[in-house]
Design a protein around this motif. Structure first.
Motif, PDB file in Angstrom:
ATOM      1  N   ILE A 330      78.699 -27.781 -33.359  1.00 30.81           N
ATOM      2  CA  ILE A 330      79.570 -26.562 -33.288  1.00 30.81           C
ATOM      3  C   ILE A 330      79.514 -26.065 -34.903  1.00 30.81           C
ATOM      4  N   ILE A 331      79.412 -27.043 -35.864  1.00 25.43           N
ATOM      5  CA  ILE A 331      79.360 -26.571 -37.194  1.00 25.43           C
ATOM      6  C   ILE A 331      77.913 -26.078 -37.686  1.00 25.43           C
ATOM      7  N   GLU A 332      77.078 -26.568 -37.218  1.00 27.02           N
ATOM      8  CA  GLU A 332      75.811 -25.934 -37.441  1.00 27.02           C
ATOM      9  C   GLU A 332      75.533 -24.504 -36.842  1.00 27.02           C
ATOM     10  N   ALA A 333      75.849 -24.456 -35.680  1.00 29.77           N
ATOM     11  CA  ALA A 333      75.857 -23.327 -34.891  1.00 29.77           C
ATOM     12  C   ALA A 333      76.652 -22.190 -35.552  1.00 29.77           C
ATOM     13  N   THR A 334      77.787 -22.399 -35.994  1.00 33.76           N
ATOM     14  CA  THR A 334      78.741 -21.310 -36.754  1.00 33.76           C
ATOM     15  C   THR A 334      78.115 -21.092 -37.943  1.00 33.76           C
ATOM     16  N   ASN A 335      77.647 -21.867 -38.627  1.00 32.91           N
ATOM     17  CA  ASN A 335      77.087 -21.613 -39.972  1.00 32.91           C
ATOM     18  C   ASN A 335      75.733 -20.644 -39.667  1.00 32.91           C
ATOM     19  N   LYS A 336      75.021 -21.347 -38.790  1.00 29.78           N
ATOM     20  CA  LYS A 336      73.621 -20.535 -38.647  1.00 29.78           C
ATOM     21  C   LYS A 336      73.702 -19.054 -37.926  1.00 29.78           C
ATOM     22  N   ILE A 337      74.527 -18.799 -37.029  1.00 32.63           N
ATOM     23  CA  ILE A 337      74.752 -17.678 -36.410  1.00 32.63           C
ATOM     24  C   ILE A 337      75.908 -16.756 -37.115  1.00 32.63           C
ATOM     25  N   GLY A 338      76.563 -17.405 -38.060  1.00 29.62           N
ATOM     26  CA  GLY A 338      77.581 -16.584 -38.578  1.00 29.62           C
ATOM     27  C   GLY A 338      78.614 -16.264 -37.729  1.00 29.62           C
ATOM     28  N   LEU A 339      79.042 -17.211 -36.827  1.00 34.94           N
ATOM     29  CA  LEU A 339      79.955 -16.820 -35.932  1.00 34.94           C
ATOM     30  C   LEU A 339      81.426 -16.677 -36.242  1.00 34.94           C
ATOM     31  N   GLU A 340      81.958 -15.552 -36.073  1.00 36.56           N
ATOM     32  CA  GLU A 340      83.345 -15.063 -36.452  1.00 36.56           C
ATOM     33  C   GLU A 340      84.412 -14.975 -35.282  1.00 36.56           C
ATOM     34  N   LEU A 341      83.641 -15.104 -34.027  1.00 36.61           N
ATOM     35  CA  LEU A 341      84.902 -14.983 -32.991  1.00 36.61           C
ATOM     36  C   LEU A 341      85.634 -16.415 -33.025  1.00 36.61           C
ATOM     37  N   PRO A 342      86.876 -16.057 -32.557  1.00 38.23           N
ATOM     38  CA  PRO A 342      87.829 -17.466 -32.485  1.00 38.23           C
ATOM     39  C   PRO A 342      87.064 -18.320 -31.441  1.00 38.23           C
ATOM     40  N   LEU A 343      87.169 -19.676 -31.888  1.00 38.50           N
ATOM     41  CA  LEU A 343      86.764 -20.759 -31.193  1.00 38.50           C
ATOM     42  C   LEU A 343      87.627 -21.727 -30.942  1.00 38.50           C
ATOM     43  N   VAL A 344      87.966 -21.921 -29.720  1.00 43.27           N
ATOM     44  CA  VAL A 344      89.100 -23.100 -29.321  1.00 43.27           C
ATOM     45  C   VAL A 344      88.402 -24.082 -28.851  1.00 43.27           C
ATOM     46  N   VAL A 345      88.704 -25.311 -29.434  1.00 42.40           N
ATOM     47  CA  VAL A 345      87.976 -26.577 -29.155  1.00 42.40           C
ATOM     48  C   VAL A 345      88.996 -27.645 -28.701  1.00 42.40           C
ATOM     49  N   ARG A 346      88.477 -28.352 -27.565  1.00 36.29           N
ATOM     50  CA  ARG A 346      89.466 -29.457 -27.073  1.00 36.29           C
ATOM     51  C   ARG A 346      88.524 -30.675 -26.988  1.00 36.29           C
ATOM     52  N   LEU A 347      88.470 -31.636 -27.859  1.00 38.97           N
ATOM     53  CA  LEU A 347      87.496 -32.803 -27.883  1.00 38.97           C
ATOM     54  C   LEU A 347      88.282 -33.917 -27.328  1.00 38.97           C
ATOM     55  N   ASP A 348      87.914 -34.479 -26.393  1.00 36.83           N
ATOM     56  CA  ASP A 348      88.464 -35.616 -25.980  1.00 36.83           C
ATOM     57  C   ASP A 348      87.358 -36.788 -25.401  1.00 36.83           C
ATOM     58  N   GLY A 349      87.564 -38.005 -25.569  1.00 35.86           N
ATOM     59  CA  GLY A 349      86.713 -38.903 -25.087  1.00 35.86           C
ATOM     60  C   GLY A 349      86.025 -39.742 -26.086  1.00 35.86           C
ATOM     61  N   THR A 350      84.625 -40.152 -25.811  1.00 37.04           N
ATOM     62  CA  THR A 350      83.887 -41.040 -26.940  1.00 37.04           C
ATOM     63  C   THR A 350      83.675 -40.024 -28.134  1.00 37.04           C
ATOM     64  N   ASN A 351      83.992 -40.979 -29.264  1.00 36.53           N
ATOM     65  CA  ASN A 351      83.889 -40.338 -30.393  1.00 36.53           C
ATOM     66  C   ASN A 351      84.790 -39.308 -30.842  1.00 36.53           C
ATOM     67  N   SER A 352      85.825 -38.889 -30.106  1.00 36.64           N
ATOM     68  CA  SER A 352      86.548 -37.950 -30.576  1.00 36.64           C
ATOM     69  C   SER A 352      87.076 -37.839 -31.848  1.00 36.64           C
ATOM     70  N   GLU A 353      87.749 -38.931 -32.348  1.00 41.00           N
ATOM     71  CA  GLU A 353      88.331 -38.928 -33.692  1.00 41.00           C
ATOM     72  C   GLU A 353      87.085 -38.714 -34.776  1.00 41.00           C
TER      73      GLU A 353
END
Lengths: 386, 291
Positions: A330-353
């Motif tokens: 997510i971080i790489e892609a946001t920087n690479k494509i200059g993403l400005e759209l709002p992005l809602v993320v729900r991360l659960d499970g393996t290595n979520s912390e």
């Protein structure tokens, strides 16, 4: 994978099934050339992956070169809508076929019956019409018979089906032979559906397969390299084409909320909860198990290439998939494509912390974290607007 | 004793020397599953971190006492591996591999039935009996031991629901991922039957999705045969209808295969269906506590 009519007929011909002679054409001039070779009358048939072509004006009989040119010109570029509102499907290709004089029309199919775990053969003497209509109006006219999964369809069994369907005796042998071969085609070519409607008897008393709807099991393509090389339908959605190139499972929808999930079930469920929250999903995208950062970048590029998208939801429950990998993507892609759209993320499970810590550290201003799936759905609907 | 796998499970993994097979096979061993053998033709006599490798599954049955086989073999060769397992003398075959052609699975399915071997999958996450054994790729940390049996077509959706149950303070007797392929060895009805007879299960959660008519048939079966409460969740209400190729499919099953049709079939038979995984988990917990 669904085959166009002419691709299905070529498959039939390879297995010795009787189909009319035909030539593929994509321009009106080529259609006339094809007609001259075949001799008049010819059937000029739109090649699209939908039924009801005849009613929609996509099949015409031409008596001479002038008509062939006129009809081919009309049909190429035509938008065909299916009987249940599917499509529209634009016509890019034609199949020009030697005309057949139809004495009678039957219906024949071989289909995988998931419930019974067997192939099923269906045969009716009432062809040329919608099989659902046959089944509804006269259930006894549609004979259904399962095929033994180990021994296949024997000649005697085929003859019994033909007799039960009350196919006229003069052509019973030919029709039985067609059934046996259709089952062979299904097994040899990994076809989970073969539908021939109509199966005709022509003026010379010959049984001919006049149409072909064939679906090949996508898991078996490695056994059919010749089918893999068939051209993609030119109508393919641009995002779907892009996703396919990158090995992602993507289906276009008509909303404005881009969606990425891992696993088909969770992804479908994500679409459902977004819809329940009042939102309109723009796509289904299953990033699959074990998604690495690169897959996430690919996925975000595909989603954002759709100009309708106004907000994006990531719903990840990591099993094999590691949430820290997803966060990195997510971080790489946001920087690479200059993403400005709002992005809602729900991360659960393996290595979520670890994943959430990475996202917090990156401090992306367009990113909103939500702890639950329902909370994330609500948030993205709010951010997407209408 | 829990259903399908428990403390007595002695596991042999076909494909244990491969990358995925060793990762998950060893994770299953770390969880406490008795991993007694791996099988890779030509590599007999070697070992993977102390687990012996045999050339054939039959050897692992005869020499290491394997009674359960897990298949982690690439799709092209997976049906052959499942057939080998069926003939080897194991009681249960759990096939994780995805992408096996349907025409390969048809004869394999019937062979397993004929020989009385329980086949789970293919294209499934496996089976987990929390606290006892884990065979497959289900991440065990999201599930607690408890009284709810889960049977599901979908992997990640199962994790989602299992985790919601855990957060609500409940756990699972066994979680069975049956897989979403057109031809699977065991369907909802088979697993519902096992849970109904299982003294460690009080309630069953069934997770379905669009396609086929397994949910509709399960609804009929629940009404007729299942005595324990069943709570369901179906995914795919907003999934676009696929381009239809002919109409033979609908004729056979008598069902459109849509999520709505499945929900209606289940509700008509008195099965409560959650609108979201969260709601399904909530209903399950409520129902369990009111028993």
């Amino acid at each position: 994978m669904d085959l166009l009519e002419y691709q299905g007929k070529e498959l039939f011909a390879r297995h010795g099934l009787p189909v009319p002679k035909g030539v593929h054409a994509s321009t009106a001039d080529a259609a006339v050339d094809a007609s001259e070779t075949l001799g008049y009358p010819v059937a000029v048939k739109a090649q699209v992956l939908i039924g009801g072509r005849g009613k929609a004006g996509g099949i015409k009989i031409a008596k001479d070169g002038t008509e062939a040119h006129e009809y081919a010109g009309d049909i190429i570029g035509m938008d065909i809508v299916g009987p249940h509102g599917e499509g529209p499907f634009k016509v890019h290709e034609l199949w020009v076929e030697a005309g057949s004089e139809i004495e009678s029309e039957f219906y024949a199919s071989v289909i995988l019956d998931r419930s019974a775990k067997k192939l099923m053969v269906m045969l009716s003497r009432m062809g040329g019409m919608d099989v659902e209509a046959i089944a509804a109006s006269d259930p006894e006219a549609l004979v259904k018979q399962h095929v033994d999964p180990l021994s296949g369809l024997g000649e005697d069994e085929a003859k019994q089906i033909v007799a039960q369907a009350k196919i006229p005796e003069e052509v019973a042998g030919q029709v039985a032979d067609v059934l046996v071969k259709l089952v062979e085609v299904s097994q040899a070519e990994d076809a989970t559906l073969i539908e021939v409607n109509p199966l005709i008897v022509n003026a010379d008393g010959e049984v001919v397969l006049l149409d072909a709807k064939v679906t090949i099991d996508g898991n078996a393509m490695f056994r059919h390299p010749e089918l893999e090389e068939l051209p993609e339908s030119a109508d393919q959605d641009p995002q779907e084409a892009m996703a396919k190139e990158r090995g992602l499972t993507y289906v276009s929808l008509d909303g404005n909320i881009g969606i990425l999930g891992n696993g088909a079930g969770l992804c479908m469920s994500t679409l459902d909860v977004v819809a329940q929250a009042g939102g309109r999903p723009a796509n289904f995208l299953d990033a699959g198990g074990g998604s690495k950062a690169e897959a996430i970048i690919d996925a975000l590029e595909v989603i954002t290439s759709n100009p309708e998208v106004t907000a994006i939801l990531f719903n990840i429950f990591g099993g094999i998939t590691r949430c820290d990998e997803v966060a990195r993507g997510i971080i790489e892609a946001t920087n690479k494509i200059g993403l400005e759209l709002p992005l809602v993320v729900r991360l659960d499970g393996t290595n979520s912390e670890e994943g959430l810590a990475l996202l917090a550290e990156a401090g992306l201003s367009n990113l909103h974290h939500e702890a639950t799936m329902l909370g994330a759905a609500k948030k993205v609907v709010e951010l997407a607007g209408n | 004793m829990s259903i399908i796998i428990d403390n007595d499970t002695k596991l042999v993994v076909s494909g244990l020397t491969g990358r995925e097979g060793s990762f998950h096979g060893l994770r299953n061993r770390d969880y406490g599953t008795q991993l007694v053998a791996g099988v890779t033709p030509g590599k007999g006599g070697q070992d993977v971190e102390g687990t012996p490798i045999y050339n054939t599954i039959r050897e692992s049955v005869e020499e290491a006492g394997a009674n359960t086989s897990m298949i982690f073999v690439p799709a092209k060769f997976a049906a052959a591996a499942i057939n080998e397992a069926i003939d080897s003398g194991v009681e249960t075959v759990i096939a994780i591999t995805e992408g096996i052609p349907v025409m390969d699975m048809l004869p394999t399915y019937w062979k397993a039935r004929e020989k009385g071997v329980r086949l789970i999958g293919p294209n499934c996450p496996g089976v987990l009996s929390p606290g006892k054994a884990n065979v497959g790729i289900i991440p065990a940390q999201f599930f607690d031991q408890g009284r709810i049996g889960v049977v599901s077509k979908s992997g990640t959706l199962t994790y989602q629901i299992g985790n919601e149950l855990k957060q609500a303070g409940e756990g699972n007797s066994t979680i069975v991922g049956i897989g979403g392929d057109p031809i699977i060895g065991s369907d909802f009805i088979d697993i519902l039957t096992l849970f109904d007879a299982d003294p460690e299960t009080d309630l069953i959660v069934m997770v379905g999705e669009i396609g086929g008519d397994a949910e509709e048939r399960a609804a009929e079966f629940i009404a007729a045969e299942i005595s324990k409460p069943v709570v369901a969740y179906i995914a795919g209400f907003t999934a676009p209808p696929g381009k239809q190729m002919g109409h033979a499919g609908a004729i056979i099953s008598g069902s459109s295969g849509t999520a709505k049709a499945k929900q209606e079939a289940l509700e008509a038979k008195g099965v409560r269906v959650g609108e979201s995984p969260t709601e399904a988990a909530r209903i399950a917990v409520e129902t369990l506590r009111s028993l």
